[in-house]
Design a protein around this motif. Structure first.
Motif, PDB file in Angstrom:
ATOM      1  N   VAL A 195       0.852  -1.186   0.000  1.00  0.00           N
ATOM      2  CA  VAL A 195       0.000   0.000   0.000  1.00  0.00           C
ATOM      3  C   VAL A 195       0.890   1.239   0.000  1.00  0.00           C
ATOM      4  CG1 VAL A 195      -1.841   1.236   1.213  1.00  0.00           C
ATOM      5  CG2 VAL A 195      -1.731  -1.249   1.350  1.00  0.00           C
ATOM      6  N   SER A 196       0.648   2.130  -0.949  1.00  0.00           N
ATOM      7  CA  SER A 196       1.407   3.389  -1.062  1.00  0.00           C
ATOM      8  C   SER A 196       2.913   3.160  -1.049  1.00  0.00           C
ATOM      9  CB  SER A 196       1.007   4.365   0.046  1.00  0.00           C
ATOM     10  OG  SER A 196      -0.321   4.764  -0.109  1.00  0.00           O
ATOM     11  N   GLY A 197       3.353   2.131  -1.731  1.00  0.00           N
ATOM     12  CA  GLY A 197       4.774   1.872  -1.861  1.00  0.00           C
ATOM     13  C   GLY A 197       5.429   1.208  -0.663  1.00  0.00           C
ATOM     14  N   ILE A 198       4.627   0.767   0.308  1.00  0.00           N
ATOM     15  CA  ILE A 198       5.164   0.157   1.528  1.00  0.00           C
ATOM     16  C   ILE A 198       4.479  -1.190   1.741  1.00  0.00           C
ATOM     17  CG2 ILE A 198       5.448   0.416   4.032  1.00  0.00           C
ATOM     18  CD1 ILE A 198       5.159   3.458   3.586  1.00  0.00           C
ATOM     19  N   TYR A 199       5.262  -2.189   2.148  1.00  0.00           N
ATOM     20  CA  TYR A 199       4.676  -3.485   2.501  1.00  0.00           C
ATOM     21  C   TYR A 199       4.235  -3.462   3.968  1.00  0.00           C
ATOM     22  CZ  TYR A 199       6.138  -5.750  -1.796  1.00  0.00           C
ATOM     23  OH  TYR A 199       6.280  -6.107  -3.107  1.00  0.00           O
ATOM     24  N   TYR A 200       3.011  -3.909   4.208  1.00  0.00           N
ATOM     25  CA  TYR A 200       2.448  -4.011   5.547  1.00  0.00           C
ATOM     26  C   TYR A 200       1.958  -5.433   5.755  1.00  0.00           C
ATOM     27  CZ  TYR A 200       2.168   1.092   5.641  1.00  0.00           C
ATOM     28  OH  TYR A 200       2.463   2.435   5.619  1.00  0.00           O
ATOM     29  N   ARG A 201       2.007  -5.875   6.986  1.00  0.00           N
ATOM     30  CA  ARG A 201       1.296  -7.101   7.347  1.00  0.00           C
ATOM     31  C   ARG A 201      -0.179  -6.724   7.372  1.00  0.00           C
ATOM     32  NH1 ARG A 201       4.204 -11.256   7.582  1.00  0.00           N
ATOM     33  NH2 ARG A 201       6.325 -11.142   8.308  1.00  0.00           N
ATOM     34  N   TYR A 202      -1.045  -7.687   7.181  1.00  0.00           N
ATOM     35  CA  TYR A 202      -2.472  -7.365   7.198  1.00  0.00           C
ATOM     36  C   TYR A 202      -3.266  -8.433   7.922  1.00  0.00           C
ATOM     37  CZ  TYR A 202      -3.128 -10.843   3.525  1.00  0.00           C
ATOM     38  OH  TYR A 202      -3.167 -12.009   2.823  1.00  0.00           O
ATOM     39  N   LEU A 203      -4.412  -8.012   8.393  1.00  0.00           N
ATOM     40  CA  LEU A 203      -5.427  -8.881   8.983  1.00  0.00           C
ATOM     41  C   LEU A 203      -6.729  -8.591   8.258  1.00  0.00           C
ATOM     42  CD1 LEU A 203      -4.705  -8.109  12.744  1.00  0.00           C
ATOM     43  CD2 LEU A 203      -3.933 -10.106  11.472  1.00  0.00           C
ATOM     44  N   ILE A 204      -7.543  -9.593   8.078  1.00  0.00           N
ATOM     45  CA  ILE A 204      -8.885  -9.389   7.521  1.00  0.00           C
ATOM     46  C   ILE A 204      -9.825  -9.255   8.721  1.00  0.00           C
ATOM     47  CG2 ILE A 204     -10.698 -10.337   6.038  1.00  0.00           C
ATOM     48  CD1 ILE A 204      -8.090  -9.681   4.533  1.00  0.00           C
ATOM     49  N   ASN A 205     -10.662  -8.218   8.717  1.00  0.00           N
ATOM     50  CA  ASN A 205     -11.455  -7.899   9.911  1.00  0.00           C
ATOM     51  C   ASN A 205     -12.383  -9.015  10.363  1.00  0.00           C
ATOM     52  OD1 ASN A 205     -13.291  -7.417   7.757  1.00  0.00           O
ATOM     53  ND2 ASN A 205     -14.485  -6.070   9.066  1.00  0.00           N
ATOM     54  N   ASP A 206     -12.841  -9.874   9.459  1.00  0.00           N
ATOM     55  CA  ASP A 206     -13.726 -10.967   9.880  1.00  0.00           C
ATOM     56  C   ASP A 206     -12.985 -12.307   9.978  1.00  0.00           C
ATOM     57  OD1 ASP A 206     -13.317 -11.666   7.245  1.00  0.00           O
ATOM     58  OD2 ASP A 206     -15.434 -11.608   6.672  1.00  0.00           O
ATOM     59  N   ASN A 207     -11.650 -12.245   9.931  1.00  0.00           N
ATOM     60  CA  ASN A 207     -10.791 -13.430   9.992  1.00  0.00           C
ATOM     61  C   ASN A 207     -11.051 -14.419   8.859  1.00  0.00           C
ATOM     62  OD1 ASN A 207      -9.346 -12.627  12.286  1.00  0.00           O
ATOM     63  ND2 ASN A 207     -10.993 -13.346  13.609  1.00  0.00           N
ATOM     64  N   GLY A 208     -11.706 -13.942   7.805  1.00  0.00           N
ATOM     65  CA  GLY A 208     -11.982 -14.813   6.668  1.00  0.00           C
ATOM     66  C   GLY A 208     -10.764 -14.953   5.765  1.00  0.00           C
ATOM     67  N   ASN A 209     -10.914 -15.779   4.755  1.00  0.00           N
ATOM     68  CA  ASN A 209      -9.865 -15.958   3.755  1.00  0.00           C
ATOM     69  C   ASN A 209      -9.912 -14.811   2.757  1.00  0.00           C
ATOM     70  OD1 ASN A 209      -8.995 -18.426   4.836  1.00  0.00           O
ATOM     71  ND2 ASN A 209     -10.612 -19.516   3.733  1.00  0.00           N
ATOM     72  N   VAL A 210      -8.783 -14.555   2.131  1.00  0.00           N
ATOM     73  CA  VAL A 210      -8.702 -13.500   1.127  1.00  0.00           C
ATOM     74  C   VAL A 210      -9.457 -13.938  -0.126  1.00  0.00           C
ATOM     75  CG1 VAL A 210      -7.140 -12.237  -0.405  1.00  0.00           C
ATOM     76  CG2 VAL A 210      -6.520 -12.601   1.990  1.00  0.00           C
ATOM     77  N   ASP A 211     -10.320 -13.047  -0.600  1.00  0.00           N
ATOM     78  CA  ASP A 211     -11.031 -13.251  -1.860  1.00  0.00           C
ATOM     79  C   ASP A 211     -10.255 -12.473  -2.920  1.00  0.00           C
ATOM     80  OD1 ASP A 211     -12.695 -13.211  -4.073  1.00  0.00           O
ATOM     81  OD2 ASP A 211     -14.469 -12.557  -2.961  1.00  0.00           O
ATOM     82  N   THR A 212      -9.585 -13.198  -3.808  1.00  0.00           N
ATOM     83  CA  THR A 212      -8.721 -12.533  -4.790  1.00  0.00           C
ATOM     84  C   THR A 212      -9.505 -11.727  -5.815  1.00  0.00           C
ATOM     85  OG1 THR A 212      -8.668 -14.534  -6.140  1.00  0.00           O
ATOM     86  CG2 THR A 212      -6.864 -14.227  -4.561  1.00  0.00           C
ATOM     87  N   THR A 213     -10.816 -11.894  -5.878  1.00  0.00           N
ATOM     88  CA  THR A 213     -11.631 -11.126  -6.823  1.00  0.00           C
ATOM     89  C   THR A 213     -12.242  -9.879  -6.177  1.00  0.00           C
ATOM     90  OG1 THR A 213     -13.647 -12.385  -6.338  1.00  0.00           O
ATOM     91  CG2 THR A 213     -12.208 -13.230  -8.089  1.00  0.00           C
ATOM     92  N   ALA A 214     -12.013  -9.688  -4.885  1.00  0.00           N
ATOM     93  CA  ALA A 214     -12.645  -8.588  -4.153  1.00  0.00           C
ATOM     94  C   ALA A 214     -11.696  -7.409  -3.980  1.00  0.00           C
ATOM     95  CB  ALA A 214     -13.102  -9.084  -2.785  1.00  0.00           C
ATOM     96  N   LYS A 215     -12.292  -6.316  -3.539  1.00  0.00           N
ATOM     97  CA  LYS A 215     -11.530  -5.149  -3.110  1.00  0.00           C
ATOM     98  C   LYS A 215     -11.637  -5.081  -1.593  1.00  0.00           C
ATOM     99  CE  LYS A 215     -11.934  -1.892  -6.917  1.00  0.00           C
ATOM    100  NZ  LYS A 215     -12.430  -0.565  -7.311  1.00  0.00           N
ATOM    101  N   TYR A 216     -10.588  -4.540  -0.963  1.00  0.00           N
ATOM    102  CA  TYR A 216     -10.559  -4.380   0.481  1.00  0.00           C
ATOM    103  C   TYR A 216     -10.241  -2.935   0.816  1.00  0.00           C
ATOM    104  CZ  TYR A 216     -10.544  -9.431   0.782  1.00  0.00           C
ATOM    105  OH  TYR A 216     -10.886 -10.764   0.679  1.00  0.00           O
TER     106      TYR A 216
END
Length: 110
Positions: free
Chosen positions: A74-95
């Motif tokens: 994000v904005s040229g920086i790598y961050y660790r991330y958490l999904i707010n509902d602890n779900g799996n990442v949906d590669t077709t979605a926006k977050y």
């Protein structure tokens, strides 16, 4: 009582239009104009990190999340991330980035 903390006072000049807008907002917040201005200054003076100022609200594509390493770019920086509902990442979605705590972002599917 020499150690008693005292409020500082100073004269603040506002044009009538700005004062009227502040008075209206203060009234909606059920505060005096003085307390409303103090709360605005307190909430916005140097307490927010770069991430809170610049990253929250941005969107990240699911396909751009590195699931194997748990990283979001994000904005040229790598961050660790958490999904707010602890779900799996949906590669077709926006977050949306909804929270930043140090180098960890909380993402919400939108």
């Amino acid at each position: 009582m020499a150690n008693e903390k005292k409020d500082k006072r100073f004269l603040l000049r506002l044009d009538q239009g700005l004062y009227d807008r502040l008075a209206e907002e203060a009234n909606r917040a059920n505060q005096s104009v003085n307390m409303y201005i103090v709360s605005l200054l307190s909430n916005n003076h140097g307490t927010k990190s770069f991430e809170n100022r610049q990253i929250i609200g941005q969107t990240v594509l699911g396909k751009d999340l590195n699931v194997d390493h748990g990283l979001a770019f994000v904005s040229g920086i790598y961050y660790r991330y958490l999904i707010n509902d602890n779900g799996n990442v949906d590669t077709t979605a926006k977050y949306a980035v909804i929270e930043a705590n140090g180098n960890i972002l909380t993402l919400q599917k939108i």
